[in-house]
Design an enzyme around this catalytic site. Structure first.
Site, mmCIF file in Angstrom:
data_model
loop_
_atom_site.group_PDB
_atom_site.id
_atom_site.type_symbol
_atom_site.label_atom_id
_atom_site.label_comp_id
_atom_site.label_asym_id
_atom_site.label_seq_id
_atom_site.Cartn_x
_atom_site.Cartn_y
_atom_site.Cartn_z
ATOM 1 N N ARG A 71 -13.850 -6.885 -10.824
ATOM 2 C CA ARG A 71 -13.956 -6.283 -9.490
ATOM 3 C C ARG A 71 -14.808 -5.017 -9.523
ATOM 4 N NH1 ARG A 71 -8.276 -6.564 -6.414
ATOM 5 N NH2 ARG A 71 -9.624 -6.007 -4.674
ATOM 6 N N LYS A 126 -12.764 -9.636 -3.141
ATOM 7 C CA LYS A 126 -11.324 -9.434 -3.305
ATOM 8 C C LYS A 126 -10.899 -10.067 -4.641
ATOM 9 C CE LYS A 126 -10.043 -7.092 0.341
ATOM 10 N NZ LYS A 126 -9.238 -5.865 0.228
ATOM 11 N N SER A 183 0.827 -1.215 0.000
ATOM 12 C CA SER A 183 0.000 0.000 0.000
ATOM 13 C C SER A 183 0.858 1.260 0.000
ATOM 14 C CB SER A 183 -0.907 0.015 1.239
ATOM 15 O OG SER A 183 -1.769 -1.090 1.251
ATOM 16 N N ASP A 189 -6.963 -7.938 4.738
ATOM 17 C CA ASP A 189 -6.118 -8.688 3.803
ATOM 18 C C ASP A 189 -5.512 -9.942 4.427
ATOM 19 O OD1 ASP A 189 -6.497 -7.159 1.547
ATOM 20 O OD2 ASP A 189 -4.857 -5.787 2.009
ATOM 21 N N ARG A 241 -12.772 -14.832 -1.212
ATOM 22 C CA ARG A 241 -11.822 -15.472 -0.297
ATOM 23 C C ARG A 241 -12.502 -16.328 0.767
ATOM 24 N NH1 ARG A 241 -7.346 -10.536 0.016
ATOM 25 N NH2 ARG A 241 -6.248 -11.181 -1.882
ATOM 26 N N ARG A 250 -2.912 -14.214 -2.002
ATOM 27 C CA ARG A 250 -3.034 -14.474 -0.556
ATOM 28 C C ARG A 250 -3.574 -15.884 -0.273
ATOM 29 N NH1 ARG A 250 -1.211 -9.764 1.188
ATOM 30 N NH2 ARG A 250 -2.036 -7.844 0.276
ATOM 31 N N GLY A 304 -5.984 -3.856 -7.680
ATOM 32 C CA GLY A 304 -7.172 -3.094 -7.303
ATOM 33 C C GLY A 304 -6.815 -1.716 -6.783
ATOM 34 N N ARG A 317 1.499 4.334 -2.955
ATOM 35 C CA ARG A 317 1.267 5.750 -2.654
ATOM 36 C C ARG A 317 2.541 6.577 -2.783
ATOM 37 N NH1 ARG A 317 -2.434 2.557 -0.592
ATOM 38 N NH2 ARG A 317 -4.501 3.293 0.056
#
Length: 434
Positions: free
Chosen positions: A126, A346, A27, A319, A350, A393, A98, A31
């Site tokens: 999504r 997701k 993340s 997550d 999941r 994941r 995403g 950014r």
């Protein structure tokens, strides 16, 4: 995106031991590129996550004229200022990310040019309505499949006006998309949430000098102020650390030190949950790096017990739930997960994927609910052939489950792991005692 399936077999382990440093936070890496590109001057980023998702973000900004260098150690972003991006000559491909597509939708809504965002077959399924709807209220013109609810999205940027948006869900992606649009909007853009989602954007906006106020359930951004380039050291990703936390807890005789992990309070739900289950996890050498709290995590094998997980804890661990499901599968008693409907949308569903795969490897009774699951723990798992569903994941969580199986676990495709954790299997092998 992952056209070639990459199967793998993971063997049981006698212990998980040693120390490791995990890759940078996904993340924060996204950014750092975005704000570095929009800033004046140069930003230098170390411990950047070199995963496919983050490279999708980097490629998009290069396509809009931002010079970005990568010498293998440091990413150097030569910022073009708030209004320096150029109209891309082609569609911007967000791959499987995403974060890239949702945050870029907000950012591109404020530009004075036309752009199109797309992604791989999974990303194009999504939901995008959650960002498109509030951005349209700000004045953005966004067209896409399903009435603008699915990618590809065509964005005609332009003059935006700030809004006061009460998000029906706690989503850092929705909040961040509106914050990025807010940099270009007239007046104030205010976003409130039912509970606080991760606040990496707020911290990084502040670090780069944006005009912003924070409250207990929201953030207000005022547009127009130029950002300034910064030096950023990205902390290790707690979502990646989660797999090793669970591995060391559930494999008897384990002790593992995970260095330089981001312990942002909006992200440490996984630690709180695992400690509530009886997990022995100690935070050492707590410090702040580039505006983010960081610590070393010492974890020892523990007898876990089932717990109830819901409410405000869920967005702080959203997550990490696939890994938490593995811990629950071998915990004593029953674990109840609720308020986690977000897991259904997701990279894959999941809830369904973990329930199905854990049953295959010999877990106890697992009941799916609309917004979670009920997991009856067993002493050990058996093994078998499972499917990752193209979800990084899921693949890594099942690899951790394999460590406490009686027999090997065969996973049909782990190519997807490269989106967030290149080198995962080398690290897992290094700390697994067999």
């Amino acid at each position: 995106m992952h056209e070639q399936a990459q199967p793998i077999s993971v063997l049981p382990a006698r212990a998980v031991r040693g120390e490791l440093a995990i890759p940078g936070d996904k993340s924060i890496s996204h950014r750092s590129i975005m704000l570095g590109a929009l800033a004046q001057g140069t930003s230098r980023i170390t411990n950047f996550l070199r995963g496919e998702d983050n490279f999708s973000t980097m490629k998009a900004f290069r396509a809009m004229g931002v010079p970005i260098e990568d010498d293998g150690q440091t990413i150097i972003v030569h910022g073009v200022g708030l209004h320096g991006l150029k109209e891309p000559g082609d569609v911007l491909d967000c791959g499987n990310s995403g974060t890239t597509i949702r945050l870029m939708t907000g950012l591109l809504s404020g530009q004075s040019f036309f752009s199109v965002l797309t992604g791989d077959q999974y990303l194009r399924k999504r939901p995008m309505k959650r960002v498109v709807e509030p951005l349209a209220r700000m004045g953005a013109r966004i067209a896409g499949r399903g009435g603008g609810t699915l990618a590809p999205l065509a964005i005609t940027g332009g003059s935006l006006a700030g809004i006061d948006y009460q998000s029906p869900i706690a989503s850092a992606q929705v909040k961040s998309a509106l914050m990025l649009a807010g940099l270009y909007a007239s007046g104030e853009t205010r976003v409130t949430e039912p509970s606080l989602s991760r606040d990496h954007s707020e911290r990084m906006f502040t670090f780069f000098g944006a005009d912003l106020d924070r409250s207990s359930h929201g953030v207000t951004v005022r547009g127009g102020r130029e950002l300034q380039g910064q030096e950023i050291c990205v902390p290790g990703d707690i979502s990646s650390a989660a797999f090793f936390l669970v591995a060391a807890l559930i494999v008897t005789g384990s002790e593992l030190l995970i260095r330089n992990v981001g312990v942002n309070p909006t992200r440490t739900g996984v630690i709180d949950i695992l400690q509530a289950m009886g997990g022995d996890i100690t935070l050492q050498d707590q410090r702040e790096v580039s505006g983010e709290p960081v610590a070393d995590l010492l974890v020892r094998s523990s007898r876990l017990k089932g717990v109830e997980i819901g409410g405000d804890l869920v967005p702080r661990a959203i997550d990490e739930f696939p890994a938490i499901c593995v811990a629950a599968a071998v915990a004593e008693g029953i674990t109840v997960i609720r308020d986690a409907k977000e897991l259904r949308v997701k990279e894959t569903d999941r809830i369904a994927a973990m329930a199905r795969n854990l049953r295959v490897v010999g877990a106890g009774q697992i009941d799916e609910t609309e917004d979670g699951m009920v997991i009856h723990g067993v002493e050990s798992l058996t093994g078998g052939a499972v499917t990752s569903c193209g979800d990084h994941r899921i693949a890594m969580s099942l690899s951790v489950a394999a460590l406490v199986c009686k027999h090997k676990v065969e996973i049909d495709d782990v190519a997807c792991v490269a989106t967030s954790f290149p080198g995962f299997y080398e690290l897992l092998d290094r700390v697994s005692v067999r």
